[in-house]
Motif scaffolding. Structure first.
Motif, PDB file in Angstrom:
ATOM      1  N   PRO A  79       0.811  -1.212   0.000  1.00  0.00           N
ATOM      2  CA  PRO A  79       0.000   0.000   0.000  1.00  0.00           C
ATOM      3  C   PRO A  79       0.851   1.271   0.000  1.00  0.00           C
ATOM      4  N   CYS A  80       1.666   1.391  -1.043  1.00  0.00           N
ATOM      5  CA  CYS A  80       2.466   2.591  -1.316  1.00  0.00           C
ATOM      6  C   CYS A  80       2.658   2.637  -2.819  1.00  0.00           C
ATOM      7  N   ASN A  81       2.104   3.657  -3.457  1.00  0.00           N
ATOM      8  CA  ASN A  81       2.207   3.765  -4.908  1.00  0.00           C
ATOM      9  C   ASN A  81       3.649   3.904  -5.371  1.00  0.00           C
ATOM     10  N   THR A  82       4.416   4.766  -4.703  1.00  0.00           N
ATOM     11  CA  THR A  82       5.781   5.045  -5.151  1.00  0.00           C
ATOM     12  C   THR A  82       6.661   3.812  -5.056  1.00  0.00           C
ATOM     13  N   ALA A  83       6.429   2.969  -4.062  1.00  0.00           N
ATOM     14  CA  ALA A  83       7.217   1.745  -3.906  1.00  0.00           C
ATOM     15  C   ALA A  83       7.046   0.798  -5.082  1.00  0.00           C
ATOM     16  N   HIS A  84       5.999   0.998  -5.895  1.00  0.00           N
ATOM     17  CA  HIS A  84       5.810   0.129  -7.057  1.00  0.00           C
ATOM     18  C   HIS A  84       6.858   0.371  -8.148  1.00  0.00           C
ATOM     19  N   HIS A  85       7.675   1.373  -7.985  1.00  0.00           N
ATOM     20  CA  HIS A  85       8.845   1.528  -8.865  1.00  0.00           C
ATOM     21  C   HIS A  85       9.739   0.288  -8.781  1.00  0.00           C
ATOM     22  N   TRP A  86       9.717  -0.395  -7.626  1.00  0.00           N
ATOM     23  CA  TRP A  86      10.536  -1.589  -7.413  1.00  0.00           C
ATOM     24  C   TRP A  86       9.706  -2.866  -7.506  1.00  0.00           C
ATOM     25  N   HIS A  87       8.504  -2.780  -8.061  1.00  0.00           N
ATOM     26  CA  HIS A  87       7.626  -3.949  -8.138  1.00  0.00           C
ATOM     27  C   HIS A  87       8.297  -5.103  -8.871  1.00  0.00           C
ATOM     28  N   ALA A  88       8.848  -4.840 -10.044  1.00  0.00           N
ATOM     29  CA  ALA A  88       9.459  -5.922 -10.834  1.00  0.00           C
ATOM     30  C   ALA A  88      10.646  -6.538 -10.104  1.00  0.00           C
ATOM     31  N   ALA A  89      11.467  -5.706  -9.469  1.00  0.00           N
ATOM     32  CA  ALA A  89      12.628  -6.211  -8.739  1.00  0.00           C
ATOM     33  C   ALA A  89      12.194  -7.078  -7.566  1.00  0.00           C
ATOM     34  N   LEU A  90      11.136  -6.672  -6.874  1.00  0.00           N
ATOM     35  CA  LEU A  90      10.638  -7.464  -5.756  1.00  0.00           C
ATOM     36  C   LEU A  90       9.975  -8.753  -6.238  1.00  0.00           C
ATOM     37  N   GLN A  91       9.231  -8.666  -7.333  1.00  0.00           N
ATOM     38  CA  GLN A  91       8.583  -9.872  -7.848  1.00  0.00           C
ATOM     39  C   GLN A  91       9.616 -10.918  -8.248  1.00  0.00           C
ATOM     40  N   ALA A  92      10.778 -10.455  -8.712  1.00  0.00           N
ATOM     41  CA  ALA A  92      11.846 -11.385  -9.084  1.00  0.00           C
ATOM     42  C   ALA A  92      12.430 -12.107  -7.879  1.00  0.00           C
ATOM     43  N   GLU A  93      12.155 -11.604  -6.666  1.00  0.00           N
ATOM     44  CA  GLU A  93      12.712 -12.182  -5.446  1.00  0.00           C
ATOM     45  C   GLU A  93      11.816 -13.251  -4.815  1.00  0.00           C
ATOM     46  N   THR A  94      10.571 -13.375  -5.310  1.00  0.00           N
ATOM     47  CA  THR A  94       9.628 -14.264  -4.630  1.00  0.00           C
ATOM     48  C   THR A  94       8.713 -14.951  -5.630  1.00  0.00           C
ATOM     49  N   PRO A  95       8.304 -16.186  -5.326  1.00  0.00           N
ATOM     50  CA  PRO A  95       7.289 -16.837  -6.166  1.00  0.00           C
ATOM     51  C   PRO A  95       5.874 -16.353  -5.850  1.00  0.00           C
ATOM     52  N   LEU A  96       5.713 -15.619  -4.755  1.00  0.00           N
ATOM     53  CA  LEU A  96       4.390 -15.129  -4.377  1.00  0.00           C
ATOM     54  C   LEU A  96       3.957 -14.009  -5.309  1.00  0.00           C
ATOM     55  N   PRO A  97       2.707 -14.003  -5.756  1.00  0.00           N
ATOM     56  CA  PRO A  97       2.247 -12.890  -6.589  1.00  0.00           C
ATOM     57  C   PRO A  97       2.177 -11.599  -5.777  1.00  0.00           C
ATOM     58  N   ILE A  98       2.725 -10.520  -6.345  1.00  0.00           N
ATOM     59  CA  ILE A  98       2.630  -9.196  -5.739  1.00  0.00           C
ATOM     60  C   ILE A  98       1.622  -8.396  -6.551  1.00  0.00           C
ATOM     61  N   LEU A  99       0.472  -8.103  -5.963  1.00  0.00           N
ATOM     62  CA  LEU A  99      -0.556  -7.373  -6.687  1.00  0.00           C
ATOM     63  C   LEU A  99      -0.053  -5.963  -7.013  1.00  0.00           C
ATOM     64  N   HIS A 100      -0.364  -5.480  -8.215  1.00  0.00           N
ATOM     65  CA  HIS A 100       0.112  -4.162  -8.639  1.00  0.00           C
ATOM     66  C   HIS A 100      -1.009  -3.145  -8.474  1.00  0.00           C
ATOM     67  N   ILE A 101      -0.732  -2.060  -7.776  1.00  0.00           N
ATOM     68  CA  ILE A 101      -1.763  -1.088  -7.450  1.00  0.00           C
ATOM     69  C   ILE A 101      -2.325  -0.395  -8.683  1.00  0.00           C
ATOM     70  N   VAL A 102      -1.484  -0.146  -9.707  1.00  0.00           N
ATOM     71  CA  VAL A 102      -2.001   0.531 -10.905  1.00  0.00           C
ATOM     72  C   VAL A 102      -2.930  -0.393 -11.686  1.00  0.00           C
ATOM     73  N   ASP A 103      -2.589  -1.671 -11.770  1.00  0.00           N
ATOM     74  CA  ASP A 103      -3.490  -2.621 -12.419  1.00  0.00           C
ATOM     75  C   ASP A 103      -4.835  -2.660 -11.710  1.00  0.00           C
ATOM     76  N   ALA A 104      -4.811  -2.596 -10.380  1.00  0.00           N
ATOM     77  CA  ALA A 104      -6.058  -2.592  -9.612  1.00  0.00           C
ATOM     78  C   ALA A 104      -6.885  -1.351  -9.944  1.00  0.00           C
ATOM     79  N   VAL A 105      -6.222  -0.216 -10.096  1.00  0.00           N
ATOM     80  CA  VAL A 105      -6.924   1.024 -10.458  1.00  0.00           C
ATOM     81  C   VAL A 105      -7.526   0.905 -11.850  1.00  0.00           C
TER      82      VAL A 105
END
Length: 232
Positions: A79-105
């Motif tokens: 729940p931080c829009n700006t942190a989604h700048h690192w969404h791809a880097a974080l997703q590469a670290e885990t098999p868990l799906p990380i929901l993307h806030i812009v896609d939700a919007v």
């Protein structure tokens, strides 16, 4: 179980959790989704990092993500829009799906695909093109405040973090109204502090506002409800 990578800021994290609860169709405690939350308020400032004015928050984001994974989370929300700048880097670290806030919007937008969508966000979110690029790929044009307006949005976000909501509300109301006057069909409150400040806004402006926090909460409920059914 939903893992909440929070603390950016703490008030916004609490607001997100409340919206998850409110958006869950439930008649008893057991109907709600399970959440594990890490309010990691010590994560370095995301906007400062994007603008080259502060340390990289990715190591702290990664550490918090791994804590949530170890705690049993099966999917992650940030729940931080700006942190989604690192969404791809974080997703590469885990098999868990990380929901993307812009896609939700975007999934909640109901206007024509060529609609102009206003965005009120941190300067980091704007500079990183988190909304411009993702909205553009779905066919939407993105409108932003001018330089002076963006400075005011930044000031208002800082006021929310400091607990000065009334002053922040007036600033953000003014900037949202300016985007509507400029022809935006909707205005996304694209910083999780902004819905906190504009929660009391009523009248015509309310109908134009899209709450990114609420959109993410709804996406999380939709993603996690099958787990609730299995546990019942």
């Amino acid at each position: 179980m939903l893992g909440v990578l929070g603390g950016m800021g703490p008030m916004a994290t609490v607001d997100f959790m409340a919206k998850v609860v409110r958006n869950t169709p439930a008649s008893c405690d057991q109907d709600h989704i399970r959440m594990v939350v890490c309010s990691a308020a010590d994560i370095p400032d995301r906007t400062a990092a994007i603008l080259g004015e502060g340390p990289d928050p990715l190591p702290a984001l990664r550490e918090t993500l791994l804590r949530l994974e170890a705690a049993g989370a099966t999917r992650i929300a940030i729940p931080c829009n700006t942190a989604h700048h690192w969404h791809a880097a974080l997703q590469a670290e885990t098999p868990l799906p990380i929901l993307h806030i812009v896609d939700a919007v975007v999934d909640q937008l109901t206007g024509p695909k060529d609609a102009r969508i206003g965005v009120l966000a941190t300067s980091g979110t704007v500079a990183a093109r988190i909304y411009q690029d993702r909205l553009g790929r779905r066919g939407y044009a993105c409108g932003l405040p001018d330089a002076a307006g963006q400075d005011e949005v930044t000031r208002a976000i800082r006021l929310v973090k400091a607990g000065h909501l009334s002053e922040a509300t007036e600033i953000l109301r003014r900037e949202a109204e300016a985007l509507v006057a400029a022809g935006m069909q909707a205005v996304v409150m694209a910083c999780t502090e902004i819905p906190v400040a504009l929660a009391t806004v009523e009248g015509p402006l309310r109908a134009s506002l899209i709450d990114a926090t609420e959109a993410l909460a709804r996406a999380c409920v939709a993603a996690c409800r099958p787990e609730v059914a299995l546990a019942a």
